[in-house]
Design a protein around this motif. Structure first.
Motif, PDB file in Angstrom:
ATOM      1  N   LEU A  97       0.826  -1.203   0.000  1.00  0.00           N
ATOM      2  CA  LEU A  97       0.000   0.000   0.000  1.00  0.00           C
ATOM      3  C   LEU A  97       0.865   1.260   0.000  1.00  0.00           C
ATOM      4  O   LEU A  97       0.574   2.229  -0.717  1.00  0.00           O
ATOM      5  N   LEU A  98       1.929   1.258   0.796  1.00  0.00           N
ATOM      6  CA  LEU A  98       2.809   2.427   0.849  1.00  0.00           C
ATOM      7  C   LEU A  98       3.495   2.649  -0.505  1.00  0.00           C
ATOM      8  O   LEU A  98       3.588   3.783  -0.986  1.00  0.00           O
ATOM      9  N   ALA A  99       3.967   1.566  -1.106  1.00  0.00           N
ATOM     10  CA  ALA A  99       4.609   1.687  -2.420  1.00  0.00           C
ATOM     11  C   ALA A  99       3.609   2.154  -3.472  1.00  0.00           C
ATOM     12  O   ALA A  99       3.931   2.975  -4.347  1.00  0.00           O
ATOM     13  N   GLN A 100       2.379   1.640  -3.390  1.00  0.00           N
ATOM     14  CA  GLN A 100       1.341   2.051  -4.324  1.00  0.00           C
ATOM     15  C   GLN A 100       1.023   3.530  -4.160  1.00  0.00           C
ATOM     16  O   GLN A 100       0.793   4.246  -5.148  1.00  0.00           O
ATOM     17  N   GLY A 101       1.015   4.007  -2.913  1.00  0.00           N
ATOM     18  CA  GLY A 101       0.777   5.427  -2.669  1.00  0.00           C
ATOM     19  C   GLY A 101       1.863   6.298  -3.278  1.00  0.00           C
ATOM     20  O   GLY A 101       1.585   7.332  -3.898  1.00  0.00           O
ATOM     21  N   LEU A 102       3.139   5.894  -3.106  1.00  0.00           N
ATOM     22  CA  LEU A 102       4.245   6.654  -3.685  1.00  0.00           C
ATOM     23  C   LEU A 102       4.184   6.629  -5.211  1.00  0.00           C
ATOM     24  O   LEU A 102       4.439   7.646  -5.874  1.00  0.00           O
ATOM     25  N   ALA A 103       3.827   5.486  -5.781  1.00  0.00           N
ATOM     26  CA  ALA A 103       3.692   5.389  -7.233  1.00  0.00           C
ATOM     27  C   ALA A 103       2.585   6.318  -7.731  1.00  0.00           C
ATOM     28  O   ALA A 103       2.737   6.998  -8.760  1.00  0.00           O
ATOM     29  N   ALA A 104       1.462   6.353  -7.029  1.00  0.00           N
ATOM     30  CA  ALA A 104       0.361   7.233  -7.430  1.00  0.00           C
ATOM     31  C   ALA A 104       0.776   8.692  -7.362  1.00  0.00           C
ATOM     32  O   ALA A 104       0.407   9.501  -8.225  1.00  0.00           O
ATOM     33  N   PHE A 105       1.549   9.043  -6.336  1.00  0.00           N
ATOM     34  CA  PHE A 105       2.068  10.403  -6.206  1.00  0.00           C
ATOM     35  C   PHE A 105       2.867  10.781  -7.458  1.00  0.00           C
ATOM     36  O   PHE A 105       2.713  11.869  -8.011  1.00  0.00           O
ATOM     37  N   GLY A 106       3.708   9.874  -7.933  1.00  0.00           N
ATOM     38  CA  GLY A 106       4.476  10.136  -9.142  1.00  0.00           C
ATOM     39  C   GLY A 106       3.623  10.159 -10.388  1.00  0.00           C
ATOM     40  O   GLY A 106       3.795  11.011 -11.270  1.00  0.00           O
ATOM     41  N   ALA A 107       2.654   9.234 -10.491  1.00  0.00           N
ATOM     42  CA  ALA A 107       1.818   9.132 -11.696  1.00  0.00           C
ATOM     43  C   ALA A 107       0.964  10.375 -11.908  1.00  0.00           C
ATOM     44  O   ALA A 107       0.588  10.679 -13.057  1.00  0.00           O
ATOM     45  N   ALA A 108       0.665  11.104 -10.843  1.00  0.00           N
ATOM     46  CA  ALA A 108      -0.181  12.298 -10.960  1.00  0.00           C
ATOM     47  C   ALA A 108       0.400  13.327 -11.911  1.00  0.00           C
ATOM     48  O   ALA A 108      -0.330  14.138 -12.484  1.00  0.00           O
ATOM     49  N   VAL A 109       1.708  13.284 -12.103  1.00  0.00           N
ATOM     50  CA  VAL A 109       2.351  14.242 -13.013  1.00  0.00           C
ATOM     51  C   VAL A 109       1.808  14.091 -14.431  1.00  0.00           C
ATOM     52  O   VAL A 109       1.703  15.069 -15.175  1.00  0.00           O
ATOM     53  N   GLY A 110       1.444  12.870 -14.818  1.00  0.00           N
ATOM     54  CA  GLY A 110       0.934  12.647 -16.164  1.00  0.00           C
ATOM     55  C   GLY A 110      -0.401  13.312 -16.404  1.00  0.00           C
ATOM     56  O   GLY A 110      -0.725  13.665 -17.550  1.00  0.00           O
ATOM     57  N   SER A 111      -1.170  13.521 -15.351  1.00  0.00           N
ATOM     58  CA  SER A 111      -2.482  14.141 -15.486  1.00  0.00           C
ATOM     59  C   SER A 111      -2.392  15.663 -15.444  1.00  0.00           C
ATOM     60  O   SER A 111      -2.694  16.345 -16.418  1.00  0.00           O
ATOM     61  N   VAL A 112      -1.939  16.204 -14.319  1.00  0.00           N
ATOM     62  CA  VAL A 112      -2.016  17.655 -14.127  1.00  0.00           C
ATOM     63  C   VAL A 112      -1.056  18.415 -15.027  1.00  0.00           C
ATOM     64  O   VAL A 112      -1.407  19.449 -15.596  1.00  0.00           O
ATOM     65  N   VAL A 113       0.171  17.926 -15.192  1.00  0.00           N
ATOM     66  CA  VAL A 113       1.143  18.664 -16.002  1.00  0.00           C
ATOM     67  C   VAL A 113       0.762  18.592 -17.483  1.00  0.00           C
ATOM     68  O   VAL A 113       0.878  19.584 -18.218  1.00  0.00           O
ATOM     69  N   THR A 114       0.287  17.438 -17.939  1.00  0.00           N
ATOM     70  CA  THR A 114      -0.092  17.324 -19.348  1.00  0.00           C
ATOM     71  C   THR A 114      -1.313  18.186 -19.653  1.00  0.00           C
ATOM     72  O   THR A 114      -1.372  18.837 -20.712  1.00  0.00           O
ATOM     73  N   GLN A 115      -2.285  18.217 -18.749  1.00  0.00           N
ATOM     74  CA  GLN A 115      -3.425  19.108 -18.962  1.00  0.00           C
ATOM     75  C   GLN A 115      -2.980  20.557 -19.020  1.00  0.00           C
ATOM     76  O   GLN A 115      -3.493  21.358 -19.819  1.00  0.00           O
ATOM     77  N   THR A 116      -2.011  20.922 -18.174  1.00  0.00           N
ATOM     78  CA  THR A 116      -1.492  22.292 -18.185  1.00  0.00           C
ATOM     79  C   THR A 116      -0.787  22.592 -19.503  1.00  0.00           C
ATOM     80  O   THR A 116      -0.940  23.678 -20.081  1.00  0.00           O
ATOM     81  N   LEU A 117      -0.006  21.621 -19.997  1.00  0.00           N
ATOM     82  CA  LEU A 117       0.640  21.780 -21.307  1.00  0.00           C
ATOM     83  C   LEU A 117      -0.390  22.076 -22.395  1.00  0.00           C
ATOM     84  O   LEU A 117      -0.204  22.973 -23.233  1.00  0.00           O
TER      85      LEU A 117
END
Length: 377
Positions: A97-117
């Motif tokens: 669960l902890l590793a999954q949480g850290l992975a999700a934290f990193g994956a969020a970049v694909g959503s918010v930054v790409t939408q901003t682009l």
């Protein structure tokens, strides 16, 4: 890089979080077996994913306004890859669960930054058209994720899924390193995050958009969370859950395609969101009616069709009043709706009632369209 060349990479980056979620879903049954936890507990890994994703959206969205879109994207993808490698090494469910949480934290970049682009490069009706085109591409994500995930789990267990996710993240990192442009405006005004948050919390339009996004996403992802266990209850082979992703992708793709054509024909975004909510409500009733049969997958087509139709219009409208602070405002909007999605997924995992969850989500979305019309009038 011109706008046409940017789109393939942007679409791949936007697809990444959704593929990561759907690729992971078929592994939930194997995770429950390996770590000896209940279906309710195993389903909570997706809830943890969304809650950690919400934190990541805020951090990456804020940083992309401060230091730029490109460096933030590269760091986020690297964190995802490292966290997924850690998940391969853990021996306890809490560690996973902890590793999954850290992975999700990193994956969020694909959503918010790409939408901003995309919001940096496109405006107004053109932006809605781009999001519709993106929606057509995103429709392939459930098919890719569920089918590939089911095949990997059958051959290698949940670790096969994690290895595939590491490889995808590494590929996107290399592609971004080579081809991702920096689109942050040269003259970026200083934006106070707290002032922006206070302004957005007072904005009924922001809350409406966040609730819409949450409702349609919970409806979609509750299938990925609860589906493996419904197939088990019905004594259906787990690989059929993977095959169902192909069927659902057709519905989502048709919804995004229909949305694009209707926008070109002059239909208003609010009309399309309302149509999507009604379609989702009919699908939820159908799933509830057929919940004791494998045929429940068929009305799920209406759910994914509604998702493909609604989300591009909501995203296109959400931040029209925040053009001077797109990264920060996008991050805060993401925080609000991902917290709502996480809470909704927790309730869905606890209830293990797919049909009722779909009906509730679609009813909320439909009610919000009525309230929005009254507000406009």
């Amino acid at each position: 890089m011109n706008n046409r060349n940017l789109l393939p990479l942007a679409i791949a980056l936007l697809m990444f979080p959704q593929i990561a979620q759907t690729l992971y879903s078929p592994a939930l049954g194997d995770i429950g077996r390996v770590f000896k936890v209940s279906p309710e507990a195993a389903a909570q890994t997706l809830s943890v994913y969304f809650l950690a994703f919400a934190v990541g959206v805020v951090v990456w969205g804020r940083l992309c306004d401060r230091i730029g879109r490109r460096p933030v994207m590269l760091v986020g993808l690297a964190i995802y890859a490292v966290a997924t490698v850690i998940a391969l090494r853990v021996s306890s469910f809490n560690g996973l669960l902890l590793a999954q949480g850290l992975a999700a934290f990193g994956a969020a970049v694909g959503s918010v930054v790409t939408q901003t682009l995309l919001r940096d490069r496109f405006k107004g009706a053109e932006l809605a058209q781009v999001f519709s085109l993106v929606g057509i591409a995103l429709a392939a994500s459930p098919a890719i994720g569920l089918f590939s995930g089911a095949s990997l789990v059958e051959a290698f267990g949940y670790r096969g899924v994690l290895i595939a996710l590491v490889l995808i993240a590494a590929t996107l990192w290399l592609w971004s390193c080579y081809a991702l442009p920096e689109t942050r405006p040269q003259q970026t005004p200083h934006v106070c995050v707290w002032e922006t948050l206070a302004r957005m919390l007072r904005d009924l339009g922001i809350w409406r958009s966040a609730l819409w996004i949450a409702a349609f996403n919970v409806a979609l992802f509750s299938y990925y969370s609860l589906g493996p266990f419904i197939f088990q209850r019905l004594n259906l082979d787990a690989t059929w859950f993977g095959y169902s992703g192909v069927i659902l992708a057709l519905g989502s793709g048709f919804g995004a395609w229909a949305n694009r054509r209707l926008l070109q024909a002059g239909c208003a975004a609010m009309q399309l969101i309302r149509l999507a909510a009604v379609t989702g409500l009919l699908g939820g009733i159908g799933v509830w009616w057929l919940q004791d049969s494998g045929a429940f997958v068929l009305p799920m087509l209406l759910i994914v069709l509604a998702f493909g139709m609604a989300i591009p219009n909501i995203l296109g409208l959400a931040l029209v009043n925040y053009s001077d602070r797109l990264g920060t405002a996008g991050a805060l909007l993401g925080l609000i709706y991902y917290l709502l999605i996480g809470a909704g997924m927790m309730l869905a995992g606890w209830s293990q009632a797919l049909g009722e969850t779909l009906i509730a989500c679609s009813a909320v979305a439909l009610l919000l369209t009525i309230r929005a019309t009254k507000a406009i009038v």
